[in-house]
Motif scaffolding. Sequence first.
Motif, short mmCIF file in Angstrom:
data_model
loop_
_atom_site.label_atom_id
_atom_site.label_comp_id
_atom_site.label_asym_id
_atom_site.label_seq_id
_atom_site.Cartn_x
_atom_site.Cartn_y
_atom_site.Cartn_z
N ILE A 230 7.72 6.84 18.60
CA ILE A 230 7.35 6.58 17.21
C ILE A 230 8.11 7.55 16.33
CG2 ILE A 230 5.47 6.59 15.52
CD1 ILE A 230 3.57 6.03 17.95
N VAL A 231 8.82 7.03 15.35
CA VAL A 231 9.42 7.86 14.31
C VAL A 231 8.52 7.65 13.11
CG1 VAL A 231 11.42 8.29 12.84
CG2 VAL A 231 11.75 7.68 15.25
N GLY A 232 7.75 8.69 12.81
CA GLY A 232 6.76 8.57 11.77
C GLY A 232 7.02 9.50 10.61
N CYS A 233 6.38 9.19 9.51
CA CYS A 233 6.47 10.03 8.32
C CYS A 233 5.07 10.23 7.76
CB CYS A 233 7.35 9.35 7.27
SG CYS A 233 7.50 10.31 5.74
N GLN A 234 4.76 11.47 7.43
CA GLN A 234 3.47 11.77 6.83
C GLN A 234 3.42 11.16 5.43
OE1 GLN A 234 0.72 13.56 8.06
NE2 GLN A 234 -0.26 12.78 6.22
N PRO A 235 2.48 10.24 5.21
CA PRO A 235 2.39 9.61 3.89
C PRO A 235 1.65 10.50 2.89
CG PRO A 235 0.71 8.71 5.33
CD PRO A 235 1.52 9.67 6.16
N ALA A 236 1.88 10.23 1.63
CA ALA A 236 1.11 10.87 0.56
C ALA A 236 0.02 9.92 0.10
CB ALA A 236 2.01 11.26 -0.60
N GLU A 237 0.32 8.61 0.04
CA GLU A 237 -0.63 7.63 -0.50
C GLU A 237 -0.49 6.30 0.23
OE1 GLU A 237 -3.56 6.13 -2.07
OE2 GLU A 237 -3.06 8.04 -2.98
N VAL A 238 -1.58 5.87 0.90
CA VAL A 238 -1.57 4.58 1.57
C VAL A 238 -2.82 3.75 1.26
CG1 VAL A 238 -0.13 5.30 3.51
CG2 VAL A 238 -2.61 5.51 3.68
N ASP A 239 -3.79 4.34 0.58
CA ASP A 239 -5.07 3.67 0.39
C ASP A 239 -5.18 2.86 -0.90
OD1 ASP A 239 -6.08 4.55 2.82
OD2 ASP A 239 -6.68 6.47 1.95
N THR A 240 -4.29 3.09 -1.84
CA THR A 240 -4.38 2.33 -3.08
C THR A 240 -3.32 1.24 -3.11
OG1 THR A 240 -2.93 3.92 -4.21
CG2 THR A 240 -5.30 4.28 -4.39
N LEU A 241 -3.62 0.19 -3.82
CA LEU A 241 -2.71 -0.94 -3.94
C LEU A 241 -1.55 -0.56 -4.84
CD1 LEU A 241 -2.52 -3.86 -2.99
CD2 LEU A 241 -3.69 -4.55 -5.08
N GLY A 242 -0.36 -0.77 -4.38
CA GLY A 242 0.82 -0.48 -5.17
C GLY A 242 2.08 -0.59 -4.34
N ILE A 243 3.12 -1.10 -4.94
CA ILE A 243 4.39 -1.28 -4.24
C ILE A 243 5.28 -0.08 -4.54
CG2 ILE A 243 6.48 -2.70 -4.08
CD1 ILE A 243 4.74 -5.11 -4.78
N GLY A 244 5.93 0.43 -3.52
CA GLY A 244 6.87 1.53 -3.68
C GLY A 244 6.37 2.80 -3.02
N HIS B 31 0.83 -1.21 0.00
CA HIS B 31 0.00 0.00 0.00
C HIS B 31 0.87 1.25 0.00
CE1 HIS B 31 -4.17 -1.46 0.46
NE2 HIS B 31 -3.54 -2.56 0.82
N GLY B 32 1.73 1.37 -0.97
CA GLY B 32 2.51 2.58 -1.18
C GLY B 32 3.28 3.03 0.04
N ASP B 33 2.99 4.25 0.50
CA ASP B 33 3.76 4.85 1.59
C ASP B 33 3.59 4.14 2.93
OD1 ASP B 33 4.78 6.74 -0.14
OD2 ASP B 33 3.30 8.28 0.40
N ASP B 34 2.60 3.25 3.04
CA ASP B 34 2.45 2.49 4.27
C ASP B 34 3.65 1.59 4.51
OD1 ASP B 34 0.87 2.00 6.60
OD2 ASP B 34 0.38 0.03 5.77
N GLY B 35 4.45 1.35 3.48
CA GLY B 35 5.67 0.54 3.61
C GLY B 35 6.86 1.32 4.12
N PHE B 36 6.66 2.56 4.53
CA PHE B 36 7.75 3.43 5.00
C PHE B 36 8.57 2.79 6.13
CE2 PHE B 36 9.10 6.60 8.15
CZ PHE B 36 10.02 7.31 7.39
#
Length: 170
Positions: free
Chosen positions: A125-139, A16-21
């Motif tokens: 927690i060391v977090g990062c604001q995502p841009a995209e986490v809701d659509t399926l996609g690697i990277g 899920h994109g940026d969720d892989g941060f």
Amino acid sequence: MTAGRVLVVGVGNVLHGDDGFGVEVVKRLSERRLPSGVDVAETGIGGIHLVHELMAGYDALVVVDAVDRDRPPGTVMVIDAEVIDVGELPVDERHDLLADMHLATPERALMVAKAAGVLPERTIIVGCQPAEVDTLGIGLTSAVNDAVDHAVAEVERCVRELVPVHGSEP
């Protein structure tokens, strides 16, 4: 406060994109030299795996994850975790919070770890604001990918604060 053993764990869904941060950050951290007593693990979306890792006994925990705080994408944040004590909640609320046995969110995994008595007192927690986490996609998106090295540096800074440097102790 200094700690003896620190667990750094990357969480998130790489599909899920940026969720892989968090996963990407700990992948890079695992290639670096960290102080003795610091363990690095990747739990993906398996929160129960995080609870299991904590059962080894740690003095501090650093969770790396995509965190939505309405900031510009790629913003890295260091947050002191506030974990709900489920023991203080009415039974029906406890059930609602913990019904998902996969514990797919870090918040739920941390609540279970606290209830089980394995959550370290110091949890960051060391977090990062995502841009995209809701659509399926690697990277990762470019903004979040650009933030990975900054997050690695923040984790290393947190670890240095938590673990005494060998030879500098009184």
